[in-house]
Design a protein around this motif. Sequence first.
Motif, PDB file in Angstrom:
ATOM      1  N   CYS A 178       3.870   1.473  -1.263  1.00  0.00           N
ATOM      2  CA  CYS A 178       4.410   1.583  -2.629  1.00  0.00           C
ATOM      3  C   CYS A 178       3.389   2.246  -3.548  1.00  0.00           C
ATOM      4  O   CYS A 178       3.744   3.093  -4.377  1.00  0.00           O
ATOM      5  CB  CYS A 178       4.770   0.210  -3.186  1.00  0.00           C
ATOM      6  SG  CYS A 178       6.183  -0.599  -2.429  1.00  0.00           S
ATOM      7  N   ALA A 179       2.121   1.874  -3.396  1.00  0.00           N
ATOM      8  CA  ALA A 179       1.068   2.462  -4.230  1.00  0.00           C
ATOM      9  C   ALA A 179       0.966   3.965  -3.997  1.00  0.00           C
ATOM     10  O   ALA A 179       0.784   4.737  -4.953  1.00  0.00           O
ATOM     11  CB  ALA A 179      -0.273   1.789  -3.944  1.00  0.00           C
ATOM     12  N   LEU A 182       0.317  -2.871 -12.942  1.00  0.00           N
ATOM     13  CA  LEU A 182       1.287  -2.846 -11.858  1.00  0.00           C
ATOM     14  C   LEU A 182       2.130  -4.114 -11.937  1.00  0.00           C
ATOM     15  O   LEU A 182       1.590  -5.201 -12.156  1.00  0.00           O
ATOM     16  CB  LEU A 182       0.593  -2.799 -10.485  1.00  0.00           C
ATOM     17  CG  LEU A 182      -0.294  -1.599 -10.190  1.00  0.00           C
ATOM     18  CD1 LEU A 182      -0.886  -1.732  -8.789  1.00  0.00           C
ATOM     19  CD2 LEU A 182       0.472  -0.290 -10.334  1.00  0.00           C
ATOM     20  N   VAL A 216      -5.406   3.206 -14.068  1.00  0.00           N
ATOM     21  CA  VAL A 216      -4.219   2.400 -13.792  1.00  0.00           C
ATOM     22  C   VAL A 216      -4.221   1.303 -14.843  1.00  0.00           C
ATOM     23  O   VAL A 216      -5.214   0.581 -14.989  1.00  0.00           O
ATOM     24  CB  VAL A 216      -4.268   1.794 -12.376  1.00  0.00           C
ATOM     25  CG1 VAL A 216      -3.003   1.009 -12.090  1.00  0.00           C
ATOM     26  CG2 VAL A 216      -4.482   2.883 -11.332  1.00  0.00           C
ATOM     27  N   ARG A 261      -1.786  -7.049 -13.853  1.00  0.00           N
ATOM     28  CA  ARG A 261      -0.837  -7.081 -12.750  1.00  0.00           C
ATOM     29  C   ARG A 261       0.030  -8.326 -12.807  1.00  0.00           C
ATOM     30  O   ARG A 261      -0.406  -9.385 -13.233  1.00  0.00           O
ATOM     31  CB  ARG A 261      -1.609  -7.065 -11.437  1.00  0.00           C
ATOM     32  CG  ARG A 261      -0.733  -6.978 -10.222  1.00  0.00           C
ATOM     33  CD  ARG A 261      -1.550  -6.970  -8.968  1.00  0.00           C
ATOM     34  NE  ARG A 261      -1.727  -8.336  -8.482  1.00  0.00           N
ATOM     35  CZ  ARG A 261      -2.350  -8.636  -7.359  1.00  0.00           C
ATOM     36  NH1 ARG A 261      -2.885  -7.699  -6.617  1.00  0.00           N
ATOM     37  NH2 ARG A 261      -2.459  -9.877  -6.975  1.00  0.00           N
ATOM     38  N   MET A 291      -5.841   1.200  -5.244  1.00  0.00           N
ATOM     39  CA  MET A 291      -6.154   1.812  -6.546  1.00  0.00           C
ATOM     40  C   MET A 291      -7.654   1.736  -6.830  1.00  0.00           C
ATOM     41  O   MET A 291      -8.258   2.703  -7.303  1.00  0.00           O
ATOM     42  CB  MET A 291      -5.358   1.144  -7.665  1.00  0.00           C
ATOM     43  CG  MET A 291      -3.867   1.303  -7.556  1.00  0.00           C
ATOM     44  SD  MET A 291      -3.332   3.029  -7.553  1.00  0.00           S
ATOM     45  CE  MET A 291      -1.553   2.810  -7.511  1.00  0.00           C
ATOM     46  N   ARG A 350       0.840  -1.203   0.000  1.00  0.00           N
ATOM     47  CA  ARG A 350       0.000   0.000   0.000  1.00  0.00           C
ATOM     48  C   ARG A 350       0.874   1.252   0.000  1.00  0.00           C
ATOM     49  O   ARG A 350       0.588   2.226  -0.696  1.00  0.00           O
ATOM     50  CB  ARG A 350      -0.927  -0.025   1.218  1.00  0.00           C
ATOM     51  CG  ARG A 350      -2.002   1.036   1.208  1.00  0.00           C
ATOM     52  CD  ARG A 350      -2.965   0.797   2.367  1.00  0.00           C
ATOM     53  NE  ARG A 350      -4.013   1.787   2.445  1.00  0.00           N
ATOM     54  CZ  ARG A 350      -5.245   1.649   1.936  1.00  0.00           C
ATOM     55  NH1 ARG A 350      -5.566   0.561   1.292  1.00  0.00           N
ATOM     56  NH2 ARG A 350      -6.135   2.609   2.074  1.00  0.00           N
ATOM     57  N   GLY A 370       4.667   0.908 -12.204  1.00  0.00           N
ATOM     58  CA  GLY A 370       3.330   0.984 -12.779  1.00  0.00           C
ATOM     59  C   GLY A 370       3.266   1.711 -14.106  1.00  0.00           C
ATOM     60  O   GLY A 370       4.134   2.509 -14.435  1.00  0.00           O
ATOM     61  N   LEU A 391       3.766   5.521  -5.862  1.00  0.00           N
ATOM     62  CA  LEU A 391       3.451   5.541  -7.295  1.00  0.00           C
ATOM     63  C   LEU A 391       2.542   6.714  -7.623  1.00  0.00           C
ATOM     64  O   LEU A 391       2.773   7.454  -8.591  1.00  0.00           O
ATOM     65  CB  LEU A 391       2.778   4.230  -7.714  1.00  0.00           C
ATOM     66  CG  LEU A 391       3.655   3.004  -7.843  1.00  0.00           C
ATOM     67  CD1 LEU A 391       2.802   1.742  -7.917  1.00  0.00           C
ATOM     68  CD2 LEU A 391       4.568   3.107  -9.057  1.00  0.00           C
ATOM     69  N   ALA A 431      -1.675  -2.872  -2.744  1.00  0.00           N
ATOM     70  CA  ALA A 431      -1.604  -1.803  -3.745  1.00  0.00           C
ATOM     71  C   ALA A 431      -2.842  -1.805  -4.637  1.00  0.00           C
ATOM     72  O   ALA A 431      -3.448  -0.754  -4.886  1.00  0.00           O
ATOM     73  CB  ALA A 431      -0.345  -1.948  -4.590  1.00  0.00           C
ATOM     74  N   SER A 432      -3.216  -2.975  -5.114  1.00  0.00           N
ATOM     75  CA  SER A 432      -4.356  -3.068  -6.034  1.00  0.00           C
ATOM     76  C   SER A 432      -5.642  -2.587  -5.374  1.00  0.00           C
ATOM     77  O   SER A 432      -6.430  -1.854  -5.985  1.00  0.00           O
ATOM     78  CB  SER A 432      -4.524  -4.514  -6.508  1.00  0.00           C
ATOM     79  OG  SER A 432      -3.409  -4.915  -7.266  1.00  0.00           O
TER      80      SER A 432
END
Length: 154
Positions: A70-71, A95, A92, A131, A119, A68, A149, A74, A115-116
């Motif tokens: 990392c997201a 990733l 998006v 992904r 988003m 999360r 990404g 990004l 992360a997903s």
Amino acid sequence: MSRKIEERLAALGESLPDAPAPAANYVPFVRSGALLHVSGQISQDADGLIVGKLGRDLELADGVRAARRCALSLLAQVRAAADGDLDRLVRVVKLTAFVNSAPDFIDQPKVVNGASDLMVELLGDAGRHARSAVGAGALPLGVAVEIEGIFELS
């Protein structure tokens, strides 16, 4: 200038960090037409790097939190590429995630859901993406997760 995405972030109790500077001889992002390619963002928070190997040093929940983070990095790069207007983010696209994993750790996809899921929480269907979630024996600086990404900007 609208701030819908950043308002959604705030409602989730999140905020974007400053866009991290590159650590070597590369650029943080490259735009080609409407596509924005963002270099790998490593897991870090206000306390510093989130390090360790999933399945040995870290539990699944730690990995989800690292992904999360990392997201969020990004998205900070996307905001920088969009001249400060995160609402120029159309979708998006993809990733690609690397999870620092013990040899028998097999839950990389569950880690990358951190992360997903963020988003999708922020963007709805525009946050759904292609992904890859790959286990790695080591990552730069010993971090738990690194994610790159591809995004579409208006």
